[in-house]
Design a protein around this motif. Structure first.
Motif, PDB file in Angstrom:
ATOM      1  N   MET A 125      60.910  83.387  60.208  1.00 51.24           N
ATOM      2  CA  MET A 125      59.382  84.426  60.689  1.00 51.24           C
ATOM      3  C   MET A 125      59.957  84.397  62.413  1.00 51.24           C
ATOM      4  O   MET A 125      59.321  85.625  63.180  1.00 51.24           O
ATOM      5  N   ILE A 126      60.149  83.527  62.726  1.00 57.53           N
ATOM      6  CA  ILE A 126      59.996  83.511  64.625  1.00 57.53           C
ATOM      7  C   ILE A 126      61.377  84.711  65.244  1.00 57.53           C
ATOM      8  O   ILE A 126      60.526  85.593  66.002  1.00 57.53           O
ATOM      9  N   LEU A 127      62.296  84.612  64.310  1.00 56.01           N
ATOM     10  CA  LEU A 127      63.227  85.349  64.985  1.00 56.01           C
ATOM     11  C   LEU A 127      62.895  87.107  64.707  1.00 56.01           C
ATOM     12  O   LEU A 127      62.808  87.600  65.072  1.00 56.01           O
ATOM     13  N   TRP A 128      62.618  86.731  63.409  1.00 50.22           N
ATOM     14  CA  TRP A 128      61.922  88.459  62.701  1.00 50.22           C
ATOM     15  C   TRP A 128      60.930  89.000  63.233  1.00 50.22           C
ATOM     16  O   TRP A 128      61.470  90.228  63.417  1.00 50.22           O
ATOM     17  N   SER A 129      59.236  87.808  63.833  1.00 45.15           N
ATOM     18  CA  SER A 129      59.103  88.840  64.358  1.00 45.15           C
ATOM     19  C   SER A 129      59.622  88.999  65.536  1.00 45.15           C
ATOM     20  O   SER A 129      58.500  90.186  66.406  1.00 45.15           O
TER      21      SER A 129
ATOM     22  N   LEU B  70      57.840  93.343  55.532  1.00 49.79           N
ATOM     23  CA  LEU B  70      58.172  91.446  55.663  1.00 49.79           C
ATOM     24  C   LEU B  70      58.590  91.050  53.844  1.00 49.79           C
ATOM     25  O   LEU B  70      59.300  90.123  53.764  1.00 49.79           O
ATOM     26  N   ALA B  71      57.564  91.911  53.031  1.00 51.36           N
ATOM     27  CA  ALA B  71      58.572  91.446  51.923  1.00 51.36           C
ATOM     28  C   ALA B  71      60.054  91.835  51.415  1.00 51.36           C
ATOM     29  O   ALA B  71      60.419  90.768  51.008  1.00 51.36           O
ATOM     30  N   ARG B  72      60.642  92.706  52.524  1.00 49.34           N
ATOM     31  CA  ARG B  72      62.505  92.651  52.356  1.00 49.34           C
ATOM     32  C   ARG B  72      62.847  91.475  53.128  1.00 49.34           C
ATOM     33  O   ARG B  72      63.561  91.241  53.044  1.00 49.34           O
TER      34      ARG B  72
ATOM     35  N   GLU C  60      58.230  93.621  73.346  1.00 44.44           N
ATOM     36  CA  GLU C  60      58.334  94.903  73.412  1.00 44.44           C
ATOM     37  C   GLU C  60      58.661  94.946  72.260  1.00 44.44           C
ATOM     38  O   GLU C  60      58.202  93.876  70.716  1.00 44.44           O
ATOM     39  N   ALA C  61      59.424  96.503  71.520  1.00 43.20           N
ATOM     40  CA  ALA C  61      59.419  96.002  69.868  1.00 43.20           C
ATOM     41  C   ALA C  61      60.307  95.167  69.399  1.00 43.20           C
ATOM     42  O   ALA C  61      60.956  95.056  70.091  1.00 43.20           O
ATOM     43  N   PRO C  62      59.915  94.612  68.255  1.00 49.25           N
ATOM     44  CA  PRO C  62      60.822  94.122  68.042  1.00 49.25           C
ATOM     45  C   PRO C  62      61.967  95.018  67.361  1.00 49.25           C
ATOM     46  O   PRO C  62      62.818  94.482  65.968  1.00 49.25           O
ATOM     47  N   SER C  63      63.055  95.464  68.055  1.00 53.08           N
ATOM     48  CA  SER C  63      64.415  96.311  68.242  1.00 53.08           C
ATOM     49  C   SER C  63      65.412  95.289  68.505  1.00 53.08           C
ATOM     50  O   SER C  63      65.104  94.994  69.600  1.00 53.08           O
TER      51      SER C  63
END
Length: 402
Positions: free
Chosen positions: A57-61, A379-381, A22-25
């Motif tokens: 990163m796992i959770l951010w993605s 990702l930079a932010r 699903e969308a990462p939102s």
């Protein structure tokens, strides 16, 4: 005859099970974050911080509203999570703690045999000393113990005896990670870290086997017996074989054939209700994944299902990786389309893209390249950088599998 699950449907089921369908939102703090981690099973912790550490990163993605402070609060204040070993150090829902008691006993026997060969002598003599100190004075890290002991100079595993003792007491369940200061583990008595409702719960071996197999299958979507065992690395293959036989007879699981990326069929097991689902196509946006993402941990499975070889090696004239040690897989929809080499240069406020290698057959036209840059901006932010810079030759030619 066993039902065939086509490759495209299998990929969608697999990615949806790993919260990548699903969308990462959406919300990603408190109970919502706890539910996300429980859904994917565990979040691997790793020291490498090229852009952000693996667990972040796992959770951010999956949820790009994710804030690392939320994970720290959930683990260290709310005690909704604990840190221990799956295949590597991982963050795990605390409701699973009772199952880890079996691992503590298993690890104690195994580590006795190995650690006496691997580490310098003297760590066993520190067990009682450290436990008494923690009980009296409170949490400690490896820098707080081992006064007067020689500090190792031989690399990552060359620990002084008291550090080895801390790790031993953690691996065998007598200490738990109370918090991390930076990346350094701070240990306390387990009874002061794990809530009593989970600390005092006991589960039988039969309950462990049923949980390990059932929860692994639900998080994989489908899997053969070996894949089910490897998910938690908590039981023996013979135990999984017995569980599968009973579950097939009961009708709670069903044998199927999974079409692989090369068109071959692989026997597997799944829940019967999944055979009646028709998963929607996945969002086409690009995602940059951690190489330690739980969806990618079983490299052989990813190769079979997606035709994606995380590390390709050539052997002429000598063994050599075609990519660097730490590259980020890039996913688009239900496909893994390439590998990305980037590093956060925080002192300069920039995320620097060194290289991107698309998979063979992936056309990096204008639109896809723009989508990649937008994802790099995000990702930079997240990595604390203000902008993205690129090498002049960042877009590389695809590399053939050897």
């Amino acid at each position: 005859m066993e039902q065939i699950i086509p490759n495209s449907m299998a990929r969608r089921l697999f990615l949806q099970a790993h919260a990548l369908g699903e969308a990462p939102s959406g919300p990603c703090r408190g109970q919502a974050l706890a539910e996300l981690i429980n859904r994917i099973g565990f979040v691997q912790v790793d020291s490498i911080n090229t852009v952000e550490r693996a667990h972040q990163m796992i959770l951010w993605s999956r949820r790009q509203s994710y804030d690392p402070k939320s994970l720290k609060q959930l683990m260290e204040r709310d005690r909704g999570l604990f840190e221990h070993w799956t295949h590597d150090a991982s963050i795990i829902p605390v409701e699973n703690f009772a199952f880890w008691k079996h691992r503590f006993a298993k690890d104690e026997d195994r580590l006795h045999k190995n650690w006496r060969r691997w580490f310098r002598e003297g760590y066993e003599a520190q067990f009682d000393t450290i436990l008494e100190r923690v009980a009296k004075d409170g949490p400690v890290s490896s820098s707080d113990v081992g006064e007067g002991e020689e500090r190792g100079k031989g690399g990552w595993w060359d620990w002084h005896p008291s550090k080895t003792a801390l790790e031993w007491l953690w691996r065998t369940g007598q200490l738990s990670v109370a918090r991390r200061d930076g990346f350094r583990k701070v240990y306390d008595l387990t009874e002061r870290v794990i809530p009593s409702s989970h600390l005092n719960r006991s589960v039988s071996r039969a309950e462990l086997i049923d949980w390990a197999c059932s929860s692994a299958l639900d998080r994989l979507g489908f899997g053969d017996k070996g894949e089910i065992v490897r998910y938690w690395n908590a039981i023996e293959k013979a135990e999984a074989l017995d569980w599968a036989k009973r579950s097939i007879e009961e009708g709670s699981i069903q044998p199927v054939l999974i079409e692989q990326a090369d068109g071959s069929l692989r026997p597997s097991l799944t829940r019967p209700h999944l055979l009646y689902l028709v998963p929607e196509p996945l969002p086409s946006r690009l995602r940059i994944l951690s190489p330690f993402d739980p969806a990618l941990r079983d490299r052989a499975r990813i190769e079979r299902l997606f035709g994606f070889h995380y590390r390709i090696e050539v052997f002429v004239p000598e063994p050599k990786r075609q990519y660097g040690y730490y590259v980020f897989p890039v996913m688009e929809g239900e496909a893994l389309i390439g590998r990305l080499d980037a590093k956060a240069l925080r002192a300069e406020g920039r995320l620097h893209l060194r290289a991107f290698w698309p998979e063979i057959g992936v056309n990096m036209g204008k639109q896809r390249s723009e989508r990649l840059m937008r994802e790099l901006d995000r990702l930079a932010r997240f990595g604390g950088c203000e902008r993205v810079t690129v090498e002049p030759n960042w877009l590389r030619a695809p590399m053939a599998t050897v």
